[in-house]
Design an enzyme around this catalytic site. Structure first.
Site, PDB file in Angstrom:
ATOM      1  N   ARG A  73      -6.555 -11.500  -8.966  1.00  0.00           N
ATOM      2  CA  ARG A  73      -5.140 -11.118  -8.781  1.00  0.00           C
ATOM      3  C   ARG A  73      -4.384 -11.221 -10.106  1.00  0.00           C
ATOM      4  NH1 ARG A  73      -3.666  -8.425  -4.084  1.00  0.00           N
ATOM      5  NH2 ARG A  73      -1.553  -9.199  -4.395  1.00  0.00           N
ATOM      6  N   ASN A 121      -2.457   2.394  -8.554  1.00  0.00           N
ATOM      7  CA  ASN A 121      -2.446   1.203  -9.412  1.00  0.00           C
ATOM      8  C   ASN A 121      -3.857   0.697  -9.723  1.00  0.00           C
ATOM      9  OD1 ASN A 121      -3.019   0.208  -6.925  1.00  0.00           O
ATOM     10  ND2 ASN A 121      -1.200  -1.060  -6.734  1.00  0.00           N
ATOM     11  N   LYS A 146     -10.041   1.986  -7.595  1.00  0.00           N
ATOM     12  CA  LYS A 146      -9.465   2.992  -6.703  1.00  0.00           C
ATOM     13  C   LYS A 146      -9.721   4.410  -7.251  1.00  0.00           C
ATOM     14  CE  LYS A 146      -5.803  -0.008  -4.820  1.00  0.00           C
ATOM     15  NZ  LYS A 146      -4.331  -0.110  -4.576  1.00  0.00           N
ATOM     16  N   HIS A 196      -7.922  -2.733  -6.519  1.00  0.00           N
ATOM     17  CA  HIS A 196      -7.601  -3.598  -5.386  1.00  0.00           C
ATOM     18  C   HIS A 196      -8.310  -4.926  -5.572  1.00  0.00           C
ATOM     19  CE1 HIS A 196      -7.149  -5.136  -1.273  1.00  0.00           C
ATOM     20  NE2 HIS A 196      -8.416  -5.523  -1.389  1.00  0.00           N
ATOM     21  N   GLU A 201     -12.400  -8.285   4.309  1.00  0.00           N
ATOM     22  CA  GLU A 201     -12.583  -7.030   3.565  1.00  0.00           C
ATOM     23  C   GLU A 201     -14.038  -6.851   3.112  1.00  0.00           C
ATOM     24  OE1 GLU A 201      -9.695  -7.368   0.458  1.00  0.00           O
ATOM     25  OE2 GLU A 201      -7.995  -7.093   1.817  1.00  0.00           O
ATOM     26  N   ARG A 226      -3.444  -3.436 -14.481  1.00  0.00           N
ATOM     27  CA  ARG A 226      -2.410  -2.469 -14.082  1.00  0.00           C
ATOM     28  C   ARG A 226      -1.403  -2.267 -15.203  1.00  0.00           C
ATOM     29  NH1 ARG A 226      -1.764  -4.909  -7.914  1.00  0.00           N
ATOM     30  NH2 ARG A 226      -3.271  -3.530  -6.891  1.00  0.00           N
ATOM     31  N   TYR A 268      -6.498  -1.611   5.133  1.00  0.00           N
ATOM     32  CA  TYR A 268      -5.051  -1.785   4.925  1.00  0.00           C
ATOM     33  C   TYR A 268      -4.334  -2.040   6.246  1.00  0.00           C
ATOM     34  CZ  TYR A 268      -5.351  -0.386  -0.012  1.00  0.00           C
ATOM     35  OH  TYR A 268      -5.617  -0.323  -1.370  1.00  0.00           O
ATOM     36  N   THR A 307       1.702  -5.456  -8.063  1.00  0.00           N
ATOM     37  CA  THR A 307       1.397  -4.187  -7.397  1.00  0.00           C
ATOM     38  C   THR A 307       1.922  -2.982  -8.169  1.00  0.00           C
ATOM     39  OG1 THR A 307       1.515  -5.366  -5.303  1.00  0.00           O
ATOM     40  CG2 THR A 307       1.587  -2.952  -5.205  1.00  0.00           C
ATOM     41  N   PHE A 315       5.055   3.810   3.708  1.00  0.00           N
ATOM     42  CA  PHE A 315       4.227   4.385   2.650  1.00  0.00           C
ATOM     43  C   PHE A 315       2.775   4.539   3.064  1.00  0.00           C
ATOM     44  CE2 PHE A 315       4.261  -0.235   1.686  1.00  0.00           C
ATOM     45  CZ  PHE A 315       2.895  -0.496   1.594  1.00  0.00           C
TER      46      PHE A 315
HETATM   47  P1  IDP Z   1      -1.646  -5.141  -3.695  1.00  0.00           P
HETATM   48  O1  IDP Z   1      -2.653  -4.042  -3.878  1.00  0.00           O
HETATM   49  O2  IDP Z   1      -1.039  -5.563  -5.008  1.00  0.00           O
HETATM   50  O3  IDP Z   1      -2.173  -6.305  -2.888  1.00  0.00           O
HETATM   51  P2  IDP Z   1      -0.127  -4.380  -1.316  1.00  0.00           P
HETATM   52  O4  IDP Z   1       1.279  -4.787  -1.080  1.00  0.00           O
HETATM   53  O5  IDP Z   1      -1.195  -5.055  -0.517  1.00  0.00           O
HETATM   54  O6  IDP Z   1      -0.407  -4.512  -2.887  1.00  0.00           O
HETATM   55  O7  IDP Z   1      -0.203  -2.808  -1.075  1.00  0.00           O
HETATM   56  C1  IDP Z   1      -1.439  -2.152  -0.957  1.00  0.00           C
HETATM   57  C2  IDP Z   1      -1.409  -0.908  -1.795  1.00  0.00           C
HETATM   58  O8  IDP Z   1      -0.477   0.016  -1.215  1.00  0.00           O
HETATM   59  C3  IDP Z   1      -0.913  -1.095  -3.228  1.00  0.00           C
HETATM   60  O9  IDP Z   1      -1.919  -1.552  -4.102  1.00  0.00           O
HETATM   61  C4  IDP Z   1      -0.415   0.300  -3.573  1.00  0.00           C
HETATM   62  O10 IDP Z   1      -1.525   1.158  -3.878  1.00  0.00           O
HETATM   63  C5  IDP Z   1       0.190   0.750  -2.237  1.00  0.00           C
HETATM   64  N1  IDP Z   1       1.627   0.446  -2.113  1.00  0.00           N
HETATM   65  C6  IDP Z   1       2.190  -0.776  -1.954  1.00  0.00           C
HETATM   66  N2  IDP Z   1       3.522  -0.702  -1.807  1.00  0.00           N
HETATM   67  C7  IDP Z   1       3.822   0.622  -1.868  1.00  0.00           C
HETATM   68  C8  IDP Z   1       5.063   1.360  -1.765  1.00  0.00           C
HETATM   69  O11 IDP Z   1       6.151   0.806  -1.588  1.00  0.00           O
HETATM   70  N3  IDP Z   1       4.971   2.716  -1.895  1.00  0.00           N
HETATM   71  C9  IDP Z   1       3.775   3.362  -2.071  1.00  0.00           C
HETATM   72  N4  IDP Z   1       2.589   2.700  -2.153  1.00  0.00           N
HETATM   73  C10 IDP Z   1       2.610   1.357  -2.052  1.00  0.00           C
HETATM   74 MG    MG Z   2      -2.796  -6.327  -0.867  1.00  0.00          MG
END
Ligand code: IDP
Ligand code: MG
Length: 147
Positions: free
Chosen positions: A85, A112, A9, A115, A126, A102, A49, A91, A57
């Site tokens: 993963r 973070n 990212k 992805h 994707e 992470r 996304y 996350t 968010f």
């Molecule tokens: P993941 O990347 O671990 O699969 P997801 O729930 O798919 O997590 O969320 C996608 C991305 O959105 C996360 O990697 C993070 O960058 C961002 N994100 C997820 N939850 C939040 C939140 O509650 N606040 C702000 N950003 C968030």
């Molecule tokens: Mg995800």
């Protein structure tokens, strides 16, 4: 063979962590079958996304993912989705255990670093958003029998 989409990212690019992320994934035994740097446009962010577009968010997430180039890659292995993963960690970087990408390199929820697709179905969707069919390389590594 299973494939997954990985993004370094914008924070990983800006912080000079691309090499460490790729090195970790390569060292685990994942085969790189596609890779490129690109700037994610808002339309691609919304597609990638799509599960999060309606979430509070999302605006922050879109601003972040479009803020600077990313490095996109497709990695291949038996169980590639789960392997990535587990290497990424949860996350929220703050809660990600040491030893995960992470957990070792971040403290932010949004920023973070990496992805990884969350299922084989997500991975297929994707990968087709980021890569054309002729950008995916079928080849054999001489080390494959040893991994
Ligand atoms: P993941 O990347 O671990 O699969 P997801 O729930 O798919 O997590 O969320 C996608 C991305 O959105 C996360 O990697 C993070 O960058 C961002 N994100 C997820 N939850 C939040 C939140 O509650 N606040 C702000 N950003 C968030
Ligand atoms: Mg995800």
């Amino acid at each position: 063979m299973e494939r997954t989409l990985v993004l370094c990212k914008p924070d990983a690019v800006q912080r000079g962590l691309i090499g460490r992320i790729i090195a970790r994934l390569e060292a685990k035994g994942l085969k790189v079958v596609a890779m490129k740097m690109l700037r994610v446009a808002p339309a691609l962010a919304r597609q990638h996304y799509q599960a999060h577009v309606e979430k509070p968010f999302y605006a922050q997430l879109e601003a972040f993912i479009t803020s600077s180039p990313v490095v996109a890659m497709v990695l291949e292995a038996d169980g590639a989705v789960e392997i990535v993963r587990r290497l990424m960690g949860p996350t929220n970087s703050l809660q990600a255990p040491p030893g995960t990408l992470r957990g070792d390199h971040g403290i932010s929820l949004t920023m973070n670093l990496v992805h990884g697709s969350d299922s084989v179905e997500s991975a297929q969707r994707e990968i087709s958003l980021f890569f054309a069919e002729d950008e995916l390389h079928d080849y054999t590594l001489s080390t494959e029998a040893w991994v």
